[in-house]
Design a protein around this motif. Structure first.
Motif, PDB file in Angstrom:
ATOM      1  N   ARG A 162       0.835  -1.203   0.000  1.00 53.47           N
ATOM      2  CA  ARG A 162       0.000   0.000   0.000  1.00 53.47           C
ATOM      3  C   ARG A 162       0.872   1.256   0.000  1.00 53.47           C
ATOM      4  O   ARG A 162       0.551   2.249  -0.667  1.00 53.47           O
ATOM      5  N   GLU A 163       1.988   1.202   0.745  1.00 49.63           N
ATOM      6  CA  GLU A 163       2.900   2.346   0.794  1.00 49.63           C
ATOM      7  C   GLU A 163       3.490   2.633  -0.581  1.00 49.63           C
ATOM      8  O   GLU A 163       3.609   3.792  -1.000  1.00 49.63           O
ATOM      9  N   VAL A 165       2.152   1.913  -3.505  1.00 49.36           N
ATOM     10  CA  VAL A 165       1.089   2.420  -4.373  1.00 49.36           C
ATOM     11  C   VAL A 165       0.773   3.886  -4.058  1.00 49.36           C
ATOM     12  O   VAL A 165       0.617   4.712  -4.961  1.00 49.36           O
ATOM     13  N   GLU A 166       0.716   4.223  -2.761  1.00 51.13           N
ATOM     14  CA  GLU A 166       0.303   5.564  -2.359  1.00 51.13           C
ATOM     15  C   GLU A 166       1.406   6.606  -2.491  1.00 51.13           C
ATOM     16  O   GLU A 166       1.125   7.779  -2.735  1.00 51.13           O
ATOM     17  N   SER A 167       2.675   6.209  -2.335  1.00 49.42           N
ATOM     18  CA  SER A 167       3.753   7.190  -2.262  1.00 49.42           C
ATOM     19  C   SER A 167       4.450   7.451  -3.589  1.00 49.42           C
ATOM     20  O   SER A 167       5.220   8.393  -3.702  1.00 49.42           O
ATOM     21  N   GLU A 168       4.183   6.633  -4.594  1.00 48.34           N
ATOM     22  CA  GLU A 168       4.946   6.797  -5.837  1.00 48.34           C
ATOM     23  C   GLU A 168       4.063   6.925  -7.070  1.00 48.34           C
ATOM     24  O   GLU A 168       3.381   7.910  -7.261  1.00 48.34           O
ATOM     25  N   ASP A 169       4.052   5.932  -7.919  1.00 42.32           N
ATOM     26  CA  ASP A 169       3.382   6.047  -9.213  1.00 42.32           C
ATOM     27  C   ASP A 169       2.050   5.317  -9.260  1.00 42.32           C
ATOM     28  O   ASP A 169       1.629   4.848 -10.317  1.00 42.32           O
ATOM     29  N   GLY A 170       1.372   5.197  -8.115  1.00 40.10           N
ATOM     30  CA  GLY A 170       0.133   4.439  -8.111  1.00 40.10           C
ATOM     31  C   GLY A 170       0.417   2.954  -8.268  1.00 40.10           C
ATOM     32  O   GLY A 170       1.470   2.459  -7.878  1.00 40.10           O
ATOM     33  N   TRP A 171      -0.526   2.259  -8.895  1.00 34.71           N
ATOM     34  CA  TRP A 171      -0.369   0.810  -9.047  1.00 34.71           C
ATOM     35  C   TRP A 171       0.824   0.437  -9.913  1.00 34.71           C
ATOM     36  O   TRP A 171       1.398  -0.640  -9.757  1.00 34.71           O
ATOM     37  N   THR A 172       1.216   1.326 -10.822  1.00 33.45           N
ATOM     38  CA  THR A 172       2.366   1.013 -11.678  1.00 33.45           C
ATOM     39  C   THR A 172       3.660   0.924 -10.871  1.00 33.45           C
ATOM     40  O   THR A 172       4.636   0.335 -11.332  1.00 33.45           O
ATOM     41  N   GLY A 173       3.666   1.512  -9.654  1.00 37.20           N
ATOM     42  CA  GLY A 173       4.843   1.427  -8.802  1.00 37.20           C
ATOM     43  C   GLY A 173       5.178  -0.004  -8.417  1.00 37.20           C
ATOM     44  O   GLY A 173       6.330  -0.321  -8.102  1.00 37.20           O
ATOM     45  N   ARG A 176       7.697  -1.466 -10.734  1.00 34.60           N
ATOM     46  CA  ARG A 176       8.951  -0.730 -10.878  1.00 34.60           C
ATOM     47  C   ARG A 176      10.099  -1.719 -11.111  1.00 34.60           C
ATOM     48  O   ARG A 176      10.224  -2.719 -10.418  1.00 34.60           O
TER      49      ARG A 176
END
Length: 335
Positions: A162-163, A165-173, A176
């Motif tokens: 969840r961190e 997803v929320e802190s970076e590029d959304g689900w695409t994170g 990465r």
């Protein structure tokens, strides 16, 4: 015996055997996996080592093991293990499943009973690895984050995901490092391609290897693959971990960007940092994996043969019973 053909497992059976062997092997050497990740993710700026967010700086494999055990206890050496083993199981299940599928399709299309050549083996391995990575990389991203979290900031698998997803590029994170991972499919391709070739050279015509023979082949093939791909492995870890302090929270976008940052700040040879535990882990894991997979495949072959015989016996009994009932219910004039 060497002259007998070895029964072939279904893609599903091969995948379960491979995933089981991988989980057992990785569980046994997990502290090495944790340490190599911590060594690969730490950054030295030009004015000296950086220790962000309370993270310790480690000088070597033994230094890392000692400091982690002192600060977090021996349980700290197994931090993030659940997620890591989940990733190992899913990745290896997907890899062995698709490898079995694409190899079978190739053999059928080629209409040949001869083993594929080295180039074909590498290609089949690369295709299988690419498909497996697309489905399983989110677990690898979350595991890398868990392994590099400071002691006071430990989070579970779901919370870490969840961190991201929320802190970076959304689900695409969660995907990465996918490009680096797709390039890194050459690692298992080299590993299993080398395994097949070494097996044919060192143990020609031998269908069932002894445990030590499978271990030796697995260790040798993985060492070759690790040395060839270590810079990409380091870059992938950099992509999936938290960005270094010098980037002010800005994550890396490409593995080329990670490699340039490492070379500029630490020198060219830092692209091979963590190679000691990486190779040691690879030697042990791949050796244990192939040794275990060979045994697991034999067990599955025996199990499936046993279940097949049971099914045949039940079918035969059902036919005999039906015939007996038909006979007893038949009119006397027809008997």
């Amino acid at each position: 015996m060497a002259g007998q053909s070895k029964p072939v497992l279904s893609p599903w059976g091969s995948a379960v055997a491979g995933a089981t062997g991988a989980v057992l092997a990785n569980a046994m050497v997990y502290p090495l996996d944790l340490v190599k990740t911590k060594l690969q993710v730490q950054v030295k700026e030009k004015n000296g080592p950086v220790k962000p967010d309370g993270l310790e700086h480690y000088e070597s494999t033994m230094d890392a093991i000692t400091k982690i055990a002192e600060k977090e206890g021996y349980s700290g050496l197994y931090s993030g293990m659940a997620g890591a083993l989940l990733g190992v199981a899913s990745t290896n299940f997907a890899y062995f499943y698709w490898y079995s599928v694409v190899r079978t399709l190739y053999m059928a299309s080629a209409k040949s009973t001869q083993a594929p050549g080295t180039a074909i083996e590498l290609t089949l391995g690369a295709v299988s690895g690419a498909v497996a990575q697309i489905f399983t990389i989110p677990v690898a991203v979350i595991t890398t984050r868990q392994q590099t979290q400071p002691k006071g900031d430990k989070k579970g698998l779901i919370e870490t995901g969840r961190e991201v997803v929320e802190s970076e590029d959304g689900w695409t994170g969660l995907w990465r490092g996918l490009k680096a991972s797709l390039i890194l499919v050459v690692n298992p391709a080299i590993t299993y391609g080398a395994y097949q070739r070494l097996r044919e050279v060192l143990f020609p015509g031998k269908n069932n290897l002894k445990p030590w023979e499978a271990f030796l082949l697995g260790a040798m093939s993985k060492a070759l693959a690790t040395i060839a791909t270590q810079p990409l492995i380091v870059a992938k870890v950099g992509l999936q971990s938290r960005p270094p302090p010098s980037r002010n929270g800005k994550p890396f976008k490409t593995f080329g960007e990670v490699m340039k940052h490492i070379v500029d700040n630490e020198g060219l040879f830092s692209l091979f940092k963590g190679i000691g535990p990486q190779i040691l882990k690879g030697l042990l894991v791949q050796g244990l994996l192939m040794m275990t997979k060979e045994r697991m495949e034999l067990l599955f072959i025996i199990l499936f043969a046993y279940l097949k015989n049971i099914k045949k016996d039940k079918l035969r009994k059902a036919v005999d019973l039906a015939a007996e009932k038909a006979k007893t219910s038949m009119p006397a004039t027809l008997k």
